[in-house]
Each structure stands twice: as structure tokens, then as C-alpha cells.
Design a protein around this motif. Structure first.
Motif, short mmCIF file in Angstrom:
data_model
loop_
_atom_site.label_atom_id
_atom_site.label_comp_id
_atom_site.label_asym_id
_atom_site.label_seq_id
_atom_site.Cartn_x
_atom_site.Cartn_y
_atom_site.Cartn_z
N VAL A 144 -4.19 4.90 -9.79
CA VAL A 144 -4.26 3.74 -8.88
C VAL A 144 -4.46 2.47 -9.70
N SER A 145 -5.36 2.55 -10.69
CA SER A 145 -5.61 1.41 -11.56
C SER A 145 -4.38 1.06 -12.39
N SER A 196 -1.27 1.74 -11.65
CA SER A 196 -0.22 1.20 -10.77
C SER A 196 -0.45 -0.28 -10.48
N ILE A 202 -7.35 -1.47 -2.63
CA ILE A 202 -7.47 -0.61 -3.83
C ILE A 202 -8.84 0.06 -3.87
N VAL A 242 1.63 6.68 -6.87
CA VAL A 242 0.52 7.56 -7.26
C VAL A 242 0.83 9.02 -6.92
N THR A 288 0.84 -1.21 0.00
CA THR A 288 0.00 0.00 0.00
C THR A 288 0.87 1.25 0.00
N ILE A 330 -7.41 8.48 -9.61
CA ILE A 330 -8.07 7.17 -9.52
C ILE A 330 -7.58 6.26 -10.66
N THR A 346 2.26 1.73 -3.45
CA THR A 346 1.24 2.26 -4.36
C THR A 346 1.03 3.75 -4.12
N LEU A 347 0.95 4.15 -2.86
CA LEU A 347 0.77 5.57 -2.53
C LEU A 347 1.94 6.40 -3.02
N LEU A 382 -8.88 2.81 -1.28
CA LEU A 382 -8.08 3.96 -1.74
C LEU A 382 -8.87 4.81 -2.74
N VAL A 383 -9.51 4.14 -3.69
CA VAL A 383 -10.29 4.86 -4.70
C VAL A 383 -11.42 5.65 -4.05
#
Length: 217
Positions: free
Chosen positions: A157-158, A160, A195, A19, A12, A154, A15-16, A198-199
Motif C-alpha cells: 500500500v505504501s 503503491s 490509506i 495491491v 481507491t 501493508i 490502489t486495491l 486501508l492499512v
């Protein structure tokens, strides 16, 4: 259970990180391009049809690339800059390049929606082009820009998550490598749930910020 929490927590954060920095660079590149697209079109404050057409086509070409293909195409470029094409940091480059054209189009569209009368009034008061951009166009278009950038984040995020299929790290990599390939369904489900959360949080924050800007008008 503890191992899953550690894996999900680490992924996580990756990912952050991807992004956040890709959003930063996408805005850094895309926002000025969007302004250029707006001010150089035939209704803009400094019409330059040929320049506008060329820039518009370049942005359209970049937008048309599927992210996975773009990431593969950029592997040599990423390796040249960072010395590696795999991992969280390396993924930021293709993510930024993929998102920048969307930010440019979002910015252009938001600026196009600004009332021409406001621009004309500013021009009549003796404002320069720079003053019109900074004090009229950007403030008037800001709610739409923020809303559009929220959707871009958003999408990042997808993207990534898709980058995980090519060793990009983050929740996508966790779901593929530890969940799918090792037949650990619980890890895959955990990654998907994070995910989704997050979205939802990004959309909520973006909506709140947009409403706050609108309320101050």
C-alpha cells in the motif's frame, strides 16, 4: 464534494487493484523461493549450500533496491511487456518484483521456526520430501507466513502510494497530482485518510486470519 468522492473512490479502486494483483504475483514467486531457501540450507531436508548461497544473494540484492529506483530501472521491462510504463496496470510489475523477495524471506523465516523434531518424526514414518513440505512445513509455518504477508501487503500500500510520483495511479497519484500540485489540501488529506483506513483494515484482517489458524491447531 461530489467530485472529491468520485476521485477518491476511483483512486481507491486503483490502489486495491494494484495491491491485490501485486500480492498475488509476489506470493506466486516468493513463496516457492522461500521454501527453496529453507529446504536447501545446511539444516534443510535437502541441503545444497552453493545453490542456497547464490539464491540467497540474489534475493538480498533485490531486497536492497529502494522501490522508486527499482521502478525506474524496470521501466523498459514494463514497457516491453505491457507497451506502457505508466498507469495502474504497469505498476503491478515493479510492485510484484519488489515484494517477492520479502515474501521469500518471510516464508524462509517461518519455515525455519518449525520444530525439527516434527520433521524428523515425519521422516522416520517414511514421508517423502514433498510430503514433509506439504503436510508438515507449510501447515506448521502458516500462522507466521500469514502474519508476514499481512505486513508485506501493508508495505505494498505504501509502495503503491510512492508509485504515484511516477504516474502509477491510485491514491498516491491522486495526492500528488490533484492535491499537492493543484494546491487542494482537502484531496491530499482525503487520500491519506483512506490509506490509513486501508492499512488498519488489512492489519485487522491479517490478525484475525492468523488467530483463526492458530485456534484450529
Amino acid at each position: 464534494m461530489e467530485q472529491i468522492l468520485i476521485l477518491v473512490g476511483t483512486s481507491t479502486l486503483e490502489t486495491l487493484l494494484m495491491v491485490f494483483f501485486s500480492t498475488f504475483f509476489a506470493i506466486l514467486i516468493g513463496f516457492p523461493l522461500g521454501i527453496l531457501l529453507n529446504i536447501t540450507n545446511k539444516y534443510g531436508i535437502t541441503p545444497k549450500p552453493v545453490f542456497n548461497l547464490v539464491l540467497s544473494r540474489i534475493i538480498d540484492v533485490l531486497r536492497s533496491f529502494p522501490f522508486v529506483i527499482l521502478m525506474i530501472v524496470l521501466l523498459p521491462f514494463t514497457r516491453l511487456i505491457l507497451g506502457t510504463a505508466i498507469g495502474t496496470t504497469a505498476t503491478i510489475i515493479p510492485l510484484s518484483i519488489a515484494a517477492a523477495p520479502f515474501v521469500a524471506r518471510i516464508t524462509e523465516t517461518a519455515l525455519n521456526e518449525v520444530d525439527p523434531g516434527v520433521v524428523q518424526a515425519s521422516r522416520a514414518m517414511g514421508s517423502t520430501n514433498a510430503q514433509i513440505i506439504i503436510k508438515v512445513l507449510i501447515p506448521e509455518s502458516l500462522p507466521s507466513v500469514v502474519s508476514g504477508i499481512t505486513l508485506t501487503i501493508i508495505n505494498l500500500v505504501s509502495y503503491s502510494a510512492m508509485a504515484g510520483t511516477l504516474g502509477g495511479g491510485g491514491l498516491g497519484d491522486l495526492a500528488i497530482r490533484y492535491g499537492y500540485q493543484r494546491f487542494r489540501t482537502e484531496i491530499m488529506i482525503a487520500a491519506v485518510v483512506v490509506i490509513i483506513i486501508l492499512v488498519a483494515l488489512i492489519q485487522f484482517a491479517g490478525t484475525c486470519l492468523t488467530n483463526k489458524i492458530l485456534s484450529k491447531r
